[in-house]
Write an enzyme that holds these catalytic residues in place. Structure first.
Site, PDB file in Angstrom:
ATOM      1  N   LYS A  14       0.829  -1.220   0.000  1.00  0.00           N
ATOM      2  CA  LYS A  14       0.000   0.000   0.000  1.00  0.00           C
ATOM      3  C   LYS A  14       0.853   1.255   0.000  1.00  0.00           C
ATOM      4  CE  LYS A  14      -1.687   1.855   3.949  1.00  0.00           C
ATOM      5  NZ  LYS A  14      -1.717   3.302   4.235  1.00  0.00           N
ATOM      6  N   ASN A  15       1.807   1.322   0.916  1.00  0.00           N
ATOM      7  CA  ASN A  15       2.532   2.579   1.078  1.00  0.00           C
ATOM      8  C   ASN A  15       3.528   2.840  -0.051  1.00  0.00           C
ATOM      9  OD1 ASN A  15       0.971   3.247   3.235  1.00  0.00           O
ATOM     10  ND2 ASN A  15       2.452   2.587   4.788  1.00  0.00           N
ATOM     11  N   CYS A  70      -5.603   8.572   8.787  1.00  0.00           N
ATOM     12  CA  CYS A  70      -5.681   8.055  10.159  1.00  0.00           C
ATOM     13  C   CYS A  70      -5.112   9.079  11.133  1.00  0.00           C
ATOM     14  CB  CYS A  70      -4.900   6.756  10.273  1.00  0.00           C
ATOM     15  SG  CYS A  70      -5.630   5.411   9.345  1.00  0.00           S
ATOM     16  N   ARG A 104       0.080  15.329  13.146  1.00  0.00           N
ATOM     17  CA  ARG A 104       0.833  14.772  12.009  1.00  0.00           C
ATOM     18  C   ARG A 104       1.369  15.907  11.148  1.00  0.00           C
ATOM     19  NH1 ARG A 104      -1.938   9.320   9.662  1.00  0.00           N
ATOM     20  NH2 ARG A 104       0.129   9.183   8.728  1.00  0.00           N
ATOM     21  N   ASP A 162       3.602   0.364  12.096  1.00  0.00           N
ATOM     22  CA  ASP A 162       2.325  -0.101  11.538  1.00  0.00           C
ATOM     23  C   ASP A 162       1.968  -1.513  12.005  1.00  0.00           C
ATOM     24  OD1 ASP A 162       2.088   2.328  10.332  1.00  0.00           O
ATOM     25  OD2 ASP A 162       2.819   1.661   8.382  1.00  0.00           O
ATOM     26  N   ARG A 175      -9.450   0.420   3.586  1.00  0.00           N
ATOM     27  CA  ARG A 175      -8.565   1.412   2.945  1.00  0.00           C
ATOM     28  C   ARG A 175      -7.208   0.815   2.619  1.00  0.00           C
ATOM     29  NH1 ARG A 175      -9.547   7.487   4.587  1.00  0.00           N
ATOM     30  NH2 ARG A 175      -7.991   7.602   2.969  1.00  0.00           N
TER      31      ARG A 175
HETATM   32  N1  EPU Z   1       7.078  13.975  11.106  1.00  0.00           N
HETATM   33  C1  EPU Z   1       7.376  15.279  11.401  1.00  0.00           C
HETATM   34  N2  EPU Z   1       7.418  16.194  10.379  1.00  0.00           N
HETATM   35  C2  EPU Z   1       7.184  15.830   9.088  1.00  0.00           C
HETATM   36  C3  EPU Z   1       6.884  14.493   8.783  1.00  0.00           C
HETATM   37  C4  EPU Z   1       6.833  13.582   9.825  1.00  0.00           C
HETATM   38  O1  EPU Z   1       7.593  15.631  12.561  1.00  0.00           O
HETATM   39  O2  EPU Z   1       7.244  16.701   8.206  1.00  0.00           O
HETATM   40  C5  EPU Z   1       7.031  12.979  12.189  1.00  0.00           C
HETATM   41  C6  EPU Z   1       5.642  12.377  12.339  1.00  0.00           C
HETATM   42  O3  EPU Z   1       4.812  13.172  13.161  1.00  0.00           O
HETATM   43  C7  EPU Z   1       5.980  11.020  12.941  1.00  0.00           C
HETATM   44  C8  EPU Z   1       7.314  10.669  12.300  1.00  0.00           C
HETATM   45  O4  EPU Z   1       7.860  11.899  11.827  1.00  0.00           O
HETATM   46  O5  EPU Z   1       6.144  11.158  14.332  1.00  0.00           O
HETATM   47  C9  EPU Z   1       7.247   9.685  11.129  1.00  0.00           C
HETATM   48  O6  EPU Z   1       6.325  10.156  10.158  1.00  0.00           O
HETATM   49  P1  EPU Z   1       6.440   9.795   8.603  1.00  0.00           P
HETATM   50  O7  EPU Z   1       6.537  11.056   7.844  1.00  0.00           O
HETATM   51  O8  EPU Z   1       7.496   8.754   8.426  1.00  0.00           O
HETATM   52  O9  EPU Z   1       5.027   9.150   8.341  1.00  0.00           O
HETATM   53  P2  EPU Z   1       4.123   9.299   7.054  1.00  0.00           P
HETATM   54  O10 EPU Z   1       4.969   9.389   5.855  1.00  0.00           O
HETATM   55  O11 EPU Z   1       3.089  10.337   7.259  1.00  0.00           O
HETATM   56  C10 EPU Z   1       4.031   6.757   6.509  1.00  0.00           C
HETATM   57  C11 EPU Z   1       2.970   5.721   6.351  1.00  0.00           C
HETATM   58  C12 EPU Z   1       2.382   5.368   7.709  1.00  0.00           C
HETATM   59  C13 EPU Z   1       3.497   4.917   8.648  1.00  0.00           C
HETATM   60  C14 EPU Z   1       4.610   5.963   8.697  1.00  0.00           C
HETATM   61  C15 EPU Z   1       5.814   5.511   9.500  1.00  0.00           C
HETATM   62  C16 EPU Z   1       2.101   6.245   4.182  1.00  0.00           C
HETATM   63  C17 EPU Z   1       0.981   6.786   3.382  1.00  0.00           C
HETATM   64  N3  EPU Z   1       1.927   6.245   5.493  1.00  0.00           N
HETATM   65  O12 EPU Z   1       3.394   7.906   7.055  1.00  0.00           O
HETATM   66  O13 EPU Z   1       1.523   4.269   7.466  1.00  0.00           O
HETATM   67  O14 EPU Z   1       2.981   4.737   9.957  1.00  0.00           O
HETATM   68  O15 EPU Z   1       5.064   6.265   7.373  1.00  0.00           O
HETATM   69  O16 EPU Z   1       6.340   4.324   8.980  1.00  0.00           O
HETATM   70  O17 EPU Z   1       3.100   5.806   3.653  1.00  0.00           O
HETATM   71  C18 EPU Z   1      -0.293   2.856   7.771  1.00  0.00           C
HETATM   72  O18 EPU Z   1      -0.002   2.294   6.725  1.00  0.00           O
HETATM   73  O19 EPU Z   1      -1.142   2.404   8.586  1.00  0.00           O
HETATM   74  C19 EPU Z   1       0.350   4.120   8.118  1.00  0.00           C
HETATM   75  C20 EPU Z   1      -0.145   4.967   8.994  1.00  0.00           C
END
Ligand code: EPU
Length: 438
Positions: free
Chosen positions: A31-32, A126, A131, A315, A407
């Site tokens: 998915k991701n 989610c 975030r 996750d 989803r």
């Molecule tokens: N963070 C910041 N600033 C940013 C971006 C992130 O402080 O600009 C922090 C976040 O608040 C968090 C950490 O960094 O504490 C990691 O966030 P990351 O950016 O890695 O997460 P994401 O890209 O928003 C993706 C996956 C999530 C998964 C996370 C961590 C997708 C669409 N989502 O989210 O997947 O938990 O990486 O591996 O790729 C899921 O599949 O259930 C899911 C939530």
């Protein structure tokens, strides 16, 4: 509701627990990776064919958004998408559906990368507390984009993006991918330091390179993107297997005291989980693209802490929690990626779990068995955790808010039924929804 991919909001899953899962299951595409690779196809003035795409709600929402931008997208087969980005009309994605998908933020990187301009409504998805996307924004600015954030809409504009050195303050999957997308056609070299190293980062880089980009070092501590004047053209690409879906079935097999062979996975991507399962007395065998999970005598407790890859994935945190609830003794589970990701704990408590949450750590005292209950999923992985708990439990459970699970998992109940789970889906009335799901 249908437009938002939420039609399954008026459905529930009913699960009769206590049956060991047995047999073979095949994992879908990641998915991701899919939610990044599909918008990445907007970068090219051409046609891409993407195989092994999970047929899930998040992908369908994304294709709907991209269609509104002018892309021509069609499912060639159940898991193959054809994306024609030759006639994109707009780099502005501010309509409502955009906000329902967290991964919409990849439209920022893809559109600024192709058109030097992007306008995207701030993403939803989610909810695990705050975030932020500050690291994405910091990177876009370093590449020379002017950034405005007004009323939930982020607008990026640049004369011409310039390669730059960007050090990410936090390891972020989204920021790493977004900056790769934005910089493939920037002028000069971009270096991303302290990038995320998840398998899907490497997958996105491979996809970009297949279109003619020059991205090196994805999966290591430094990613170097040398800007190219243009991408040579569309490509055919197959997405990697879903590490988290594979982990879901591995944990489900162990929790149900079953014997399951999980096919179409990359064992290397599963190492943090297999190490934990072995530590908990679960038996593991593996081959080139499969892992067999068999329950041992008794689950032993463990301490788990989530970390960016190659650490234990956040996750899978709600899911391993179910297994720790069934271990003989005390365990701790620390969430070190997200500020808050324990919303599912109250649901497990309804099933008789003994869990106390203090800040980012949960303290779990194993119980002999969980009991069926009426449960609501509050996000995608929380929902998957409740499904596993209900399969392992004694008695019958109802799980509301299945829309979250849909989803991100392709045909999860079909796959579980094939493994012998007693699980079915029913429509519910708005009254039943209001009484149980909110
Ligand atoms: N963070 C910041 N600033 C940013 C971006 C992130 O402080 O600009 C922090 C976040 O608040 C968090 C950490 O960094 O504490 C990691 O966030 P990351 O950016 O890695 O997460 P994401 O890209 O928003 C993706 C996956 C999530 C998964 C996370 C961590 C997708 C669409 N989502 O989210 O997947 O938990 O990486 O591996 O790729 C899921 O599949 O259930 C899911 C939530």
């Amino acid at each position: 509701l249908e437009a938002l991919g939420l039609e399954s909001i008026l459905e529930k899953l009913t699960i009769e627990g206590g049956r060991a899962l047995r047999g073979k299951v095949t994992v879908s595409g990641a998915k991701n990776a899919a939610v990044a690779i599909i918008p990445a196809a907007l970068l090219v003035d051409g046609v891409c064919t993407v195989e092994n795409v999970p047929n899930i709600k998040d992908v369908n929402i994304l294709t709907e958004i991209m269609t509104k931008l002018g892309a021509k997208i069609a499912w060639v087969t159940r898991n193959e998408l054809r994306i024609d980005s030759r006639n994109i009309k707009s780099s502005s994605a501010t309509f409502d559906i955009v906000k329902s998908l967290r991964a919409s933020y990849y439209l920022l990187g893809a559109l600024i990368g192709r058109f030097n301009s992007a306008q995207v409504a701030f993403p939803g998805g989610c909810d695990f507390g705050h975030r932020p996307i500050d690291q994405h924004i910091k990177g876009f600015k370093a590449l020379g984009a002017n950034v405005e954030d007004h009323m939930g809409v982020v607008t990026l504009k640049a004369e011409c993006l310039q390669g730059s050195k960007i050090f990410l303050d936090v390891v972020s999957v989204g920021a790493t991918i977004n900056l790769m997308l934005a910089s493939v056609m920037a002028d000069g070299v971009t270096i991303i330091e302290n990038p995320a190293k998840e398998p899907h980062i490497v997958d996105v880089a491979n996809f970009l390179n297949a279109m003619g980009a020059n991205v090196k070092g994805a999966g290591t501590d430094e990613i170097k993107i040398t800007g190219v004047a243009r991408l040579v053209g569309g490509t055919s690409y197959s997405i990697i297997p879903d590490q988290i879906e594979a982990g879901t079935f591995m944990i489900a097999a162990a929790a149900s005291k079953g014997d399951v062979v999980v096919h179409n996975l990359i064992p290397k991507h599963m190492e943090s989980l297999t190490a934990k399962l072995l530590e908990m007395n679960v038996l593991i065998e593996s081959g080139d693209d499969w892992i067999r999970v068999t329950s041992g005598e008794e689950l032993t407790p463990s301490n788990v802490k989530t970390m960016p890859y190659p650490g234990f994935p956040t996750d899978l945190q709600p899911l391993i929690s179910v297994l720790l609830c069934l271990a003989n003794g005390s365990s701790t589970l620390t969430e070190a990626v997200w500020d808050s990701r324990f919303q599912y704990v109250d649901e497990l408590k309804k099933m008789g779990a003994n869990i106390r949450v203090d800040g980012r750590t949960s303290y779990i005292q194993g119980v002999e068995t969980l009991m069926g209950a009426s449960l609501k999923s509050l996000d995608l992985r929380a929902g998957a955790a409740l499904i596993i708990a209900a399969i392992a439990a004694k008695g019958s459970s109802s799980i509301y808010n299945v829309n979250y699970v849909d989803r991100g998992y392709e045909d999860i109940e079909g796959k579980l039924v094939n493994l012998g789970a007693l699980i079915s889906r029913q429509n519910i009335s708005i009254d039943e929804y209001s009484a149980n799901a909110i």
